[in-house]
Design an enzyme around this catalytic site. Structure first.
Site, short mmCIF file in Angstrom:
data_model
loop_
_atom_site.label_atom_id
_atom_site.label_comp_id
_atom_site.label_asym_id
_atom_site.label_seq_id
_atom_site.Cartn_x
_atom_site.Cartn_y
_atom_site.Cartn_z
N GLY A 69 0.77 -1.24 0.00
CA GLY A 69 0.00 0.00 0.00
C GLY A 69 0.80 1.28 0.00
O GLY A 69 0.29 2.34 -0.36
N ASP A 124 0.36 3.01 4.69
CA ASP A 124 -0.56 3.84 3.91
C ASP A 124 -1.68 4.41 4.78
O ASP A 124 -1.97 5.59 4.74
CB ASP A 124 -1.15 3.05 2.72
CG ASP A 124 -1.71 1.68 3.11
OD1 ASP A 124 -1.72 1.35 4.32
OD2 ASP A 124 -2.12 0.92 2.21
N ASP A 127 -5.90 2.06 10.44
CA ASP A 127 -7.34 1.79 10.55
C ASP A 127 -7.60 1.25 11.95
O ASP A 127 -7.62 2.00 12.91
CB ASP A 127 -7.70 0.80 9.43
CG ASP A 127 -9.18 0.56 9.31
OD1 ASP A 127 -9.97 1.38 9.77
OD2 ASP A 127 -9.57 -0.49 8.75
N LYS A 155 -7.67 6.73 10.01
CA LYS A 155 -9.11 6.62 10.30
C LYS A 155 -9.25 6.46 11.81
O LYS A 155 -9.41 5.35 12.31
CB LYS A 155 -9.69 5.37 9.63
CG LYS A 155 -9.92 5.44 8.16
CD LYS A 155 -10.70 4.19 7.76
CE LYS A 155 -10.69 3.96 6.29
NZ LYS A 155 -11.20 2.61 5.94
N PHE A 176 -14.44 3.44 2.86
CA PHE A 176 -13.36 2.69 2.24
C PHE A 176 -12.76 3.52 1.12
O PHE A 176 -13.46 3.96 0.20
CB PHE A 176 -13.83 1.33 1.73
CG PHE A 176 -12.68 0.38 1.59
CD1 PHE A 176 -12.18 -0.28 2.69
CD2 PHE A 176 -12.08 0.18 0.36
CE1 PHE A 176 -11.08 -1.12 2.59
CE2 PHE A 176 -10.98 -0.66 0.24
CZ PHE A 176 -10.49 -1.32 1.35
N VAL A 177 -11.46 3.79 1.22
CA VAL A 177 -10.81 4.66 0.25
C VAL A 177 -9.79 3.89 -0.57
O VAL A 177 -9.20 2.92 -0.10
CB VAL A 177 -10.14 5.87 0.94
CG1 VAL A 177 -11.19 6.77 1.58
CG2 VAL A 177 -9.13 5.44 1.99
N ASP A 183 -5.67 -0.14 -2.10
CA ASP A 183 -6.41 -1.00 -3.02
C ASP A 183 -7.73 -1.46 -2.46
O ASP A 183 -7.97 -1.41 -1.25
CB ASP A 183 -5.60 -2.26 -3.33
CG ASP A 183 -5.59 -3.23 -2.14
OD1 ASP A 183 -5.23 -2.81 -1.03
OD2 ASP A 183 -5.96 -4.40 -2.32
N ARG A 189 -4.89 0.70 -7.05
CA ARG A 189 -3.67 1.23 -6.43
C ARG A 189 -3.05 2.34 -7.27
O ARG A 189 -2.38 3.22 -6.76
CB ARG A 189 -2.61 0.12 -6.26
CG ARG A 189 -2.91 -0.89 -5.18
CD ARG A 189 -1.64 -1.66 -4.83
NE ARG A 189 -1.93 -2.92 -4.17
CZ ARG A 189 -2.16 -3.07 -2.87
NH1 ARG A 189 -2.16 -2.03 -2.08
NH2 ARG A 189 -2.39 -4.25 -2.36
P1 IMP Z 1 -5.42 -1.98 10.31
O1 IMP Z 1 -4.58 -3.15 10.63
O2 IMP Z 1 -6.89 -2.23 10.55
O3 IMP Z 1 -4.97 -0.68 10.92
O4 IMP Z 1 -5.42 -1.83 8.74
C1 IMP Z 1 -4.37 -1.30 8.05
C2 IMP Z 1 -4.36 -1.86 6.65
O5 IMP Z 1 -5.68 -2.11 6.18
C3 IMP Z 1 -3.74 -0.86 5.72
O6 IMP Z 1 -2.39 -1.16 5.54
C4 IMP Z 1 -4.52 -1.08 4.47
O7 IMP Z 1 -3.88 -2.05 3.67
C5 IMP Z 1 -5.85 -1.65 4.86
N1 IMP Z 1 -6.93 -0.65 4.85
C6 IMP Z 1 -7.60 -0.14 5.90
N2 IMP Z 1 -8.52 0.74 5.52
C7 IMP Z 1 -8.44 0.81 4.18
C8 IMP Z 1 -9.14 1.59 3.18
O8 IMP Z 1 -10.04 2.40 3.43
N3 IMP Z 1 -8.76 1.37 1.89
C9 IMP Z 1 -7.78 0.49 1.54
N4 IMP Z 1 -7.10 -0.23 2.44
C10 IMP Z 1 -7.43 -0.08 3.74
MG MG Z 2 -2.00 -2.24 2.83
#
Ligand code: IMP
Ligand code: MG
Length: 286
Positions: A69, A124, A127, A155, A176-177, A183, A189
């Site tokens: 990402g 990237d 979340d 986020k 979702f972006v 992606d 991407r």
């Molecule tokens: P986390 O482990 O929930 O913090 O998620 C982080 C990963 O989830 C990022 O590296 C992204 O690959 C993916 N991700 C989370 N939200 C989005 C989104 O809105 N669009 C695309 N990828 C996302």
């Molecule tokens: Mg990622």
């Protein structure tokens, strides 16, 4: 070890996303709106780099960027950093099921030695926080001296693991972006902007239109409603769903007529996305 990386004072306040823009024509079917255009992205990346440069004046820095990402973000960021640095990558995949996070798996190991080093871990988007918490833990296990976190998007409301980044490009809404490296199922991407993906693309729900005719329209309080069902749902399941939504129709349950499109169908009929389903009283009043 401590799991929380405090957003130390003086490191810059994360930016709110400026006003949303219209999607370019070619992507309008996929992208609901543009969150960040190329100019906004480049201006902010330069600011982040200036902040990082100020914080690592000795230039003794190892940047670890998470694949895939961060491809665009890291390429832009390091080109704004006029300090010596080493750059390496780690692959972490969350095997997402659609847009819901799944199990975390390391898909590429670090090649550089980070023991005793200052590391800037880049992703990237932050979340739930699970990915960065796990990657950071791994770097600490490998002996990194200090790990700071840098993300292009944050986020905040979605956090499940208590973790904050030291450098944040923009605060992102809970949508979702995609684009600029981000992606959806490995698509999008390459978009040069960040856009909000249309829910119809990532939602697996089966959406059908329900039409109420004659005095059913009065009983339901509307002539038409869109209903989201599980994929593969049948007409009988839709009937039950509609009765749940509109209790005033329940007394009619045994006798009302239902047609999918223009044909009456048995209860086990499987609905298709976009189907129009009409509910009629037993005797058509017109
Ligand atoms: P986390 O482990 O929930 O913090 O998620 C982080 C990963 O989830 C990022 O590296 C992204 O690959 C993916 N991700 C989370 N939200 C989005 C989104 O809105 N669009 C695309 N990828 C996302
Ligand atoms: Mg990622």
């Amino acid at each position: 070890m401590d799991m929380v990386s405090a957003n130390e004072a003086g490191r810059g306040v994360p930016r709110a996303v400026p006003r949303l823009g219209a999607a370019p024509k070619a992507w309008a079917g996929h992208i609901e709106s543009v969150l960040l255009d190329q100019g906004q992205i480049q201006a902010r990346v330069a600011e982040l780099a200036a902040q990082i440069e100020e914080d690592y004046p000795r230039g003794d820095l190892t940047i670890v960027s998470l694949l895939n990402g961060t491809v665009m973000f890291i390429a832009d960021l390091v080109r704004h950093l006029p300090i010596p640095l080493r750059l390496d990558f780690m692959g972490v995949s969350s095997y997402r099921d659609g847009t819901d996070p799944g199990e975390l798996v390391f898909t590429r190991d670090l090649k550089l030695d980070v023991s005793g080093r200052d590391v800037l871990l880049v992703d990237d988007i932050l979340d739930t926080g699970r990915t960065l918490a796990r990657a950071r833990e791994k770097l600490v296990e490998l002996g990194a001296r200090r790990v700071r976190l840098c993300v292009f998007l944050d986020k905040k409301e979605r956090r499940a693991t208590p973790l904050e980044a030291d450098y944040v490009g923009f605060l992102a809404p809970d949508a979702f972006v995609v684009g600029y490296g981000l992606d959806y199922q490995e698509q999008y991407r390459h978009l040069p902007f960040v856009g909000i993906l249309r829910p119809s693309i990532h939602s697996s729900a089966l959406r059908v239109e329900v039409l109420f005719h004659s005095y059913f329209k009065e009983l339901a309080g509307c002539g038409r409603v869109a209903v989201d069902l599980e994929p593969g749902a049948t007409l009988a399941e839709l009937r039950a769903h509609v009765l749940g939504l509109f209790p005033k129709l329940r007394p009619m349950e045994r006798s009302f007529l239902v047609a999918v499109g223009v044909d009456y169908q048995p209860g086990e009929h499987q609905l298709q996305p976009g189907d129009e389903v009409s509910f009629f009283p037993p005797v058509q009043g017109g």
